[in-house]
Design a protein around this motif. Sequence first.
Motif, PDB file in Angstrom:
ATOM      1  N   SER A 174       0.844  -1.191   0.000  1.00 10.57           N
ATOM      2  CA  SER A 174       0.000   0.000   0.000  1.00 10.57           C
ATOM      3  C   SER A 174       0.878   1.238   0.000  1.00 10.57           C
ATOM      4  CB  SER A 174      -0.905  -0.008   1.233  1.00 10.57           C
ATOM      5  OG  SER A 174      -0.163  -0.244   2.403  1.00 10.57           O
ATOM      6  N   LEU A 175       0.504   2.204  -0.798  1.00 10.45           N
ATOM      7  CA  LEU A 175       1.233   3.471  -0.758  1.00 10.45           C
ATOM      8  C   LEU A 175       0.354   4.624  -1.238  1.00 10.45           C
ATOM      9  CD1 LEU A 175       4.169   3.910  -3.288  1.00 10.45           C
ATOM     10  CD2 LEU A 175       2.261   2.460  -3.810  1.00 10.45           C
ATOM     11  N   ASP A 176       0.784   5.848  -0.913  1.00 11.18           N
ATOM     12  CA  ASP A 176      -0.013   7.027  -1.252  1.00 11.18           C
ATOM     13  C   ASP A 176       0.170   7.422  -2.711  1.00 11.18           C
ATOM     14  OD1 ASP A 176      -0.732   7.028   1.347  1.00 11.18           O
ATOM     15  OD2 ASP A 176       0.417   8.807   1.931  1.00 11.18           O
ATOM     16  N   ALA A 177      -0.877   8.075  -3.234  1.00 11.01           N
ATOM     17  CA  ALA A 177      -0.868   8.456  -4.644  1.00 11.01           C
ATOM     18  C   ALA A 177       0.153   9.536  -4.953  1.00 11.01           C
ATOM     19  CB  ALA A 177      -2.262   8.926  -5.048  1.00 11.01           C
ATOM     20  N   ALA A 188      12.060   1.796  -2.255  1.00 12.98           N
ATOM     21  CA  ALA A 188      12.073   0.909  -1.077  1.00 12.98           C
ATOM     22  C   ALA A 188      11.342  -0.391  -1.374  1.00 12.98           C
ATOM     23  CB  ALA A 188      11.436   1.611   0.118  1.00 12.98           C
ATOM     24  N   ILE A 189      10.584  -0.407  -2.483  1.00 10.58           N
ATOM     25  CA  ILE A 189       9.845  -1.618  -2.859  1.00 10.58           C
ATOM     26  C   ILE A 189      10.807  -2.792  -3.051  1.00 10.58           C
ATOM     27  CG2 ILE A 189       8.446  -2.667  -4.694  1.00 10.58           C
ATOM     28  CD1 ILE A 189       7.035   0.011  -5.011  1.00 10.58           C
ATOM     29  N   ASP A 190      11.986  -2.515  -3.621  1.00  7.14           N
ATOM     30  CA  ASP A 190      12.984  -3.580  -3.840  1.00  7.14           C
ATOM     31  C   ASP A 190      13.319  -4.289  -2.536  1.00  7.14           C
ATOM     32  OD1 ASP A 190      13.438  -1.330  -5.905  1.00  7.14           O
ATOM     33  OD2 ASP A 190      14.400  -3.103  -6.801  1.00  7.14           O
ATOM     34  N   LEU A 191      13.577  -3.447  -1.503  1.00  4.68           N
ATOM     35  CA  LEU A 191      13.934  -4.013  -0.197  1.00  4.68           C
ATOM     36  C   LEU A 191      12.769  -4.798   0.397  1.00  4.68           C
ATOM     37  CD1 LEU A 191      16.020  -1.293   1.657  1.00  4.68           C
ATOM     38  CD2 LEU A 191      16.641  -3.681   1.260  1.00  4.68           C
ATOM     39  N   MET A 192      11.540  -4.268   0.195  1.00  3.17           N
ATOM     40  CA  MET A 192      10.365  -4.962   0.717  1.00  3.17           C
ATOM     41  C   MET A 192      10.250  -6.330   0.073  1.00  3.17           C
ATOM     42  SD  MET A 192       7.431  -2.053   1.004  1.00  3.17           S
ATOM     43  CE  MET A 192       7.400  -0.938   2.395  1.00  3.17           C
ATOM     44  N   ILE A 193      10.481  -6.381  -1.237  1.00  2.00           N
ATOM     45  CA  ILE A 193      10.406  -7.662  -1.952  1.00  2.00           C
ATOM     46  C   ILE A 193      11.442  -8.628  -1.376  1.00  2.00           C
ATOM     47  CG2 ILE A 193      10.787  -8.807  -4.177  1.00  2.00           C
ATOM     48  CD1 ILE A 193       9.712  -6.288  -5.529  1.00  2.00           C
ATOM     49  N   ASP A 212       5.927 -11.851   6.293  1.00  2.00           N
ATOM     50  CA  ASP A 212       4.556 -11.675   5.831  1.00  2.00           C
ATOM     51  C   ASP A 212       4.141 -10.211   5.836  1.00  2.00           C
ATOM     52  OD1 ASP A 212       3.046 -14.209   5.213  1.00  2.00           O
ATOM     53  OD2 ASP A 212       4.082 -14.788   7.048  1.00  2.00           O
ATOM     54  N   ILE A 213       4.808  -9.424   6.683  1.00  2.00           N
ATOM     55  CA  ILE A 213       4.516  -7.994   6.729  1.00  2.00           C
ATOM     56  C   ILE A 213       5.839  -7.231   6.752  1.00  2.00           C
ATOM     57  CG2 ILE A 213       3.333  -6.150   7.977  1.00  2.00           C
ATOM     58  CD1 ILE A 213       1.631  -8.314   9.322  1.00  2.00           C
ATOM     59  N   VAL A 214       5.956  -6.247   5.872  1.00  2.00           N
ATOM     60  CA  VAL A 214       7.158  -5.409   5.888  1.00  2.00           C
ATOM     61  C   VAL A 214       6.709  -3.955   6.031  1.00  2.00           C
ATOM     62  CG1 VAL A 214       9.286  -4.787   4.733  1.00  2.00           C
ATOM     63  CG2 VAL A 214       8.284  -7.030   4.315  1.00  2.00           C
ATOM     64  N   TYR A 215       7.131  -3.318   7.120  1.00  2.00           N
ATOM     65  CA  TYR A 215       6.721  -1.949   7.404  1.00  2.00           C
ATOM     66  C   TYR A 215       7.720  -0.948   6.836  1.00  2.00           C
ATOM     67  CZ  TYR A 215       3.864  -4.279  10.935  1.00  2.00           C
ATOM     68  OH  TYR A 215       2.967  -5.095  11.576  1.00  2.00           O
ATOM     69  N   ASP A 257       1.398   4.271   6.324  1.00  2.00           N
ATOM     70  CA  ASP A 257       0.665   3.207   5.646  1.00  2.00           C
ATOM     71  C   ASP A 257       1.382   2.668   4.420  1.00  2.00           C
ATOM     72  OD1 ASP A 257      -1.735   2.583   7.139  1.00  2.00           O
ATOM     73  OD2 ASP A 257      -2.215   4.697   6.872  1.00  2.00           O
ATOM     74  N   PHE A 258       2.692   2.805   4.402  1.00  2.00           N
ATOM     75  CA  PHE A 258       3.504   2.241   3.322  1.00  2.00           C
ATOM     76  C   PHE A 258       4.017   0.890   3.816  1.00  2.00           C
ATOM     77  CE2 PHE A 258       7.766   2.738   0.878  1.00  2.00           C
ATOM     78  CZ  PHE A 258       7.263   2.014  -0.188  1.00  2.00           C
ATOM     79  N   ARG A 259       3.355  -0.178   3.372  1.00  2.00           N
ATOM     80  CA  ARG A 259       3.769  -1.493   3.870  1.00  2.00           C
ATOM     81  C   ARG A 259       3.413  -2.592   2.896  1.00  2.00           C
ATOM     82  NH1 ARG A 259      -1.230  -1.036   6.181  1.00  2.00           N
ATOM     83  NH2 ARG A 259      -0.641   0.503   7.699  1.00  2.00           N
ATOM     84  N   LEU A 260       4.168  -3.664   3.016  1.00  2.00           N
ATOM     85  CA  LEU A 260       3.864  -4.858   2.223  1.00  2.00           C
ATOM     86  C   LEU A 260       3.144  -5.857   3.112  1.00  2.00           C
ATOM     87  CD1 LEU A 260       6.077  -6.872  -0.199  1.00  2.00           C
ATOM     88  CD2 LEU A 260       5.196  -8.025   1.820  1.00  2.00           C
ATOM     89  N   MET A 261       2.082  -6.438   2.580  1.00  2.00           N
ATOM     90  CA  MET A 261       1.400  -7.519   3.289  1.00  2.00           C
ATOM     91  C   MET A 261       1.267  -8.703   2.358  1.00  2.00           C
ATOM     92  SD  MET A 261      -1.593  -5.404   5.291  1.00  2.00           S
ATOM     93  CE  MET A 261      -2.179  -6.711   6.370  1.00  2.00           C
ATOM     94  N   SER A 262       1.643  -9.877   2.855  1.00  2.00           N
ATOM     95  CA  SER A 262       1.487 -11.074   2.039  1.00  2.00           C
ATOM     96  C   SER A 262       0.009 -11.426   1.982  1.00  2.00           C
ATOM     97  CB  SER A 262       2.263 -12.225   2.655  1.00  2.00           C
ATOM     98  OG  SER A 262       1.621 -12.618   3.857  1.00  2.00           O
TER      99      SER A 262
END
Length: 319
Positions: free
Chosen positions: A100-103, A111-116, A124-127, A164-169
Motif C-alpha cells: 500500500s502506498l499514497d498516490a 524501497a519496494i525492492d527491499l520490501m520484496i 509476511d509484513i514489511v513496514y 501506511d507504506f507497507r507490504l502484506m502477504s
Amino acid sequence: MMLKLYLAIPCYNEQEVLPDSAEKLLRKYRTLMDGGKISSDSRIVFIDDGSRDSTWEIIEKLHAAEKIFDGIKMSRNRGHQNALLGGLMALRGRADAVISLDADLQDDINAIDLMIEKYEQGCDIVYGVRSSREKDSFFKRFTAEGYYKILNKMGAKVIFNHADFRLMSDRALEEFSKFHEVNIFLRGLVPMIGLKSDIVEYERKERLAGESKYPLKKMLALAWEGITSLSVKPLRFITVTGICAFLVSIGMLIYFLVRFFTGHTVAGWASLAVSIWALGGLQLLAMGILGEYLGKIYLEAKQRPRFIVEKILSDEDEK
Ligand code: UDP
Ligand code: MG
C-alpha cells in the motif's frame, strides 16, 4: 514461481498528481519485471475514494492504455483508511503480496525492492519506516513523534514512524480479514496480526503535485481514532482520577480533625471542603467503573480474532 505483486493506491481528488505518479510507477514496475523480481501479471491498482474531480476518468484511461493499471471505485468518499482497507480486502487472494502506498508518491518507491527482498526471506509484513523527519516542521515532528509515544504508552503497539507504506502477504491479508471492527486505524491494527515481519527504512519526500488531502482537522480525527479504537486506557484514567480525589478527601479529613482537636478551626469550612472532594471522588470513581465495563463491551463488540495460528507442526499435515 515469481512474485505476483500488487500495489494498492488510495486516491482522493488526485487529478494533479495521478498521471505523473502512474508514469513513475509504470517505469518502476517495468524495471522490476525486466529484472525478474516480479511476475508479468503483477498490477498497480488505484482505489478511487469517491473523488469529485476527474481522478476516476484518469484511472479508466490508464487502465485502457496499459493492462498493468487496474482500478477500484469506492461508492463514496469514506476517508483514506477505509479506502485502503476496502482495496486491500478486494485484492485478497489475487496476488502473493500487496504493497500500500499514497498516490502522491511521498513514500520512496525504490524501497519496494527491499520490501520484496524481505518478503522473499519469509516476512509476511514489511513496514516502511521513515528514516528521518528532517524535512518536517518542528511542530509536525514534535506532535507526530510524541503521538507515537503516547499511543505505545496506552498499550497500542504501533511501529515508530511507520504510516501506511507497507507490504502484506496474501496470508497476512487473509488473517487481517478476520478483524471485523469498523473504527479502523490500520497502522495500529496490522501489528496485531503478528506473523514474521520486518521494517525497511526510507526517506519521505515532498508531495509530487496537488495539495494534501489531510488537513489538520482530518489529521486530528485520525489521531483521535487511533487512540480510541485501540485503547480503553482513557476510561481507566477516570477511575484513577476518582480514587486520587477520594484519597485527597481522606487526607483533608485527617488534617482537619487534627486541627479541630488542637483548636484551630473555622466552623463549617472543613466539612464542606472534605465532602466536596469525597463526593467528587466517589462520582468519578463510579463513572470510571461504568467506563471499565463499557470498555469491555467495546472490545467485545469488535470481535477481534482471539488468536492467529502461525504454524502447525504435525505429521498429519505433512502427508
Ligand atoms: N486519501 C483518500 N481519501 C481521503 C483522503 C486522502 O484516499 O479522504 C488518500 C490520498 O489520495 C493519498 C493518501 O490518502 O493517496 C494520503 O493523503 P495525503 O498525501 O494528502 O496525506 P499527507 O501525505 O498530506 O498526510
Ligand atoms: Mg501525502
